[in-house]
Motif scaffolding. Sequence first.
Motif, PDB file in Angstrom:
ATOM      1  N   ASN A  52      -1.623   5.860   9.167  1.00 63.14           N
ATOM      2  CA  ASN A  52      -2.594   5.414   8.166  1.00 63.14           C
ATOM      3  C   ASN A  52      -3.101   4.042   8.569  1.00 63.14           C
ATOM      4  OD1 ASN A  52      -4.126   5.592   5.812  1.00 63.14           O
ATOM      5  ND2 ASN A  52      -2.624   4.436   4.621  1.00 63.14           N
ATOM      6  N   GLY A  89       0.239  -5.122   2.069  1.00 66.99           N
ATOM      7  CA  GLY A  89      -1.177  -5.418   1.935  1.00 66.99           C
ATOM      8  C   GLY A  89      -1.474  -6.886   2.176  1.00 66.99           C
ATOM      9  N   LEU A 125     -11.069   4.750   4.376  1.00 74.41           N
ATOM     10  CA  LEU A 125     -11.104   3.314   4.158  1.00 74.41           C
ATOM     11  C   LEU A 125     -12.371   3.019   3.373  1.00 74.41           C
ATOM     12  CD1 LEU A 125     -10.069   1.997   7.665  1.00 74.41           C
ATOM     13  CD2 LEU A 125      -8.675   2.116   5.612  1.00 74.41           C
ATOM     14  N   GLY A 181     -10.679  -1.339   2.446  1.00 74.20           N
ATOM     15  CA  GLY A 181      -9.469  -1.156   1.656  1.00 74.20           C
ATOM     16  C   GLY A 181      -8.897   0.219   1.881  1.00 74.20           C
ATOM     17  N   GLY A 182      -7.583   0.328   1.759  1.00 79.16           N
ATOM     18  CA  GLY A 182      -6.939   1.613   1.970  1.00 79.16           C
ATOM     19  C   GLY A 182      -5.798   1.785   1.002  1.00 79.16           C
ATOM     20  N   GLY A 183      -4.915   2.684   1.318  1.00 82.36           N
ATOM     21  CA  GLY A 183      -3.755   2.896   0.471  1.00 82.36           C
ATOM     22  C   GLY A 183      -3.449   4.355   0.409  1.00 82.36           C
ATOM     23  N   HIS A 204      -5.209   0.529   6.788  1.00 83.51           N
ATOM     24  CA  HIS A 204      -5.695  -0.088   5.551  1.00 83.51           C
ATOM     25  C   HIS A 204      -5.906  -1.572   5.776  1.00 83.51           C
ATOM     26  CE1 HIS A 204      -1.716  -1.903   4.851  1.00 83.51           C
ATOM     27  NE2 HIS A 204      -1.200  -0.729   5.181  1.00 83.51           N
ATOM     28  N   ASN A 258       0.855  -1.190   0.000  1.00 86.70           N
ATOM     29  CA  ASN A 258       0.000   0.000   0.000  1.00 86.70           C
ATOM     30  C   ASN A 258       0.888   1.235   0.000  1.00 86.70           C
ATOM     31  OD1 ASN A 258      -3.115  -0.614   0.667  1.00 86.70           O
ATOM     32  ND2 ASN A 258      -1.816  -2.177   1.600  1.00 86.70           N
TER      33      ASN A 258
END
Length: 498
Positions: free
Chosen positions: A487, A272, A395, A404-406, A489, A220
């Motif tokens: 962050n 990830g 998210l 999901g994130g990034g 994710h 990510n």
Amino acid sequence: MPLAVVEATPDLAIELDVPNREYSPGETITGRVLRSSHVVTSEALVTIKLYGRTKVRVDYTTNSGNGSQHHTIRTRFDLLGSGPAFYNTIFKGPIHIPPDGSGRTESWPFQFSLPHTIPDPAGIREGAHGKQKHCFLPIDPPEQITSHPLPFTMYSKVGTFWQNGIEGYVEYVLQAEFFEQHTSRFSSSPSAKKTATAVLPVTLRPPPIPPLLPHEWYPNRFVKREGVRTQLLLPAFAASGEELSFKQKTLKLFHSSKVPKYSFDVLVFSPGAIQLGSVDPVPFKVAAVPKLGAADETSEEVRNLERTPMVSVVNLKLTVKARTEVKVGSSWVSDRFTDRTDKFFEWSWTWKEGEEGMALPVWDRGMASAGADEDADIDFGDEKKGKKKGEKGDLKKGKDGLMGGGGGGTSSASGSSGGPTGEPPARDIGAELGLRFNPTELAYTGGSAKMNQILYPDFTTYNIRRTHILKWEMVLAVAKETVKVSNAHAVRFVAPWT
């Protein structure tokens, strides 16, 4: 709905040929049923069965004008069914074991072959009351149920009895029973009477997954614009060793334009996907990208320095959150009480001043002037443009319902850069620390951190779904000033290779 626990007495006990062994679907469970206590009967019967089930319990409280009321809802799926393949009579006939002290023990061997997939669709459809909305996995048409893999053993509990708790587990259990011929004074015909029971849970491990290849870690990317204001950015002032005066501190406090400022992008590559028990360390790469263009708010005196200010990582904290979703036979309850995320594991590392491994690569002035376009933007590969400064990355739910994130924070598109194009040099902190996740601990160079619960791979079965979120926080230091970035994710944990 408690988990099955070991029940063993001299009257009846179960032993495996290999004690404490973990099994995989398709393997054969072998062992014996034992009895050493005194018994004399002309007709005895010893049976043993293997059953598997996945059970869920949801506790929740509702409030009304008459006060609060507690509710409990349960659901279960029988994984192996009740066919003859998992129920055996291993002894029938007369038996005589002398009184205690003789040392004699009767032993009856048994074996069960574990299937690779669900053998009985009827049990699964019964658990879902024939409705797809009560099941995560597809049950229509019924024939496809026999292709579902046998889930591995697991246990999860979130919350408490009164605070909307969720409990779910998958278990496989051997249960042996001993019957003796019994004659009642009310009947002339003998009947069988159960006089002893033995229970032994067995563990099914997740099917092994080949080692992840480098591209399968699915990194990510996260980018966020940061900046610091301090007179210590200027080498001449820092070398003097003088403390900031009251006036200088006041100017810095109010972000005066008279105080030098250094602006940079923090670029983080976090995993990830993580393989439990992997010999390869978890990659966690960090880069600090100078923003030296006129529109980047970096002060002119800092842009004119021979070397870019050094950015160092002084603290890293990793938090794993487990998200547990369950299905029960009530649509109303499913919408409100059957999806919980809690902090599963937390670990932090602080570098001591001067320790090797904390300073991020520096793009010096020679690199910046090597033909780079003053108005060119740094290319972050596949990084999507983020949000405006000060906003957090969201998210988002993917098609599988996972968070999901990034991308997040500030995009590199704002302003211009005096640095070279291409992906910047990054420091792999995960590799340097030797971070490796195991089901019961996080191992790192020089030690390990134990987990309070078992870290299971991500999985979905009929009434339980388990996913995970990785949250990281870092403290960066520049010229004795610190900034914090973080962050969260989705991260996919996969089973070990062995």
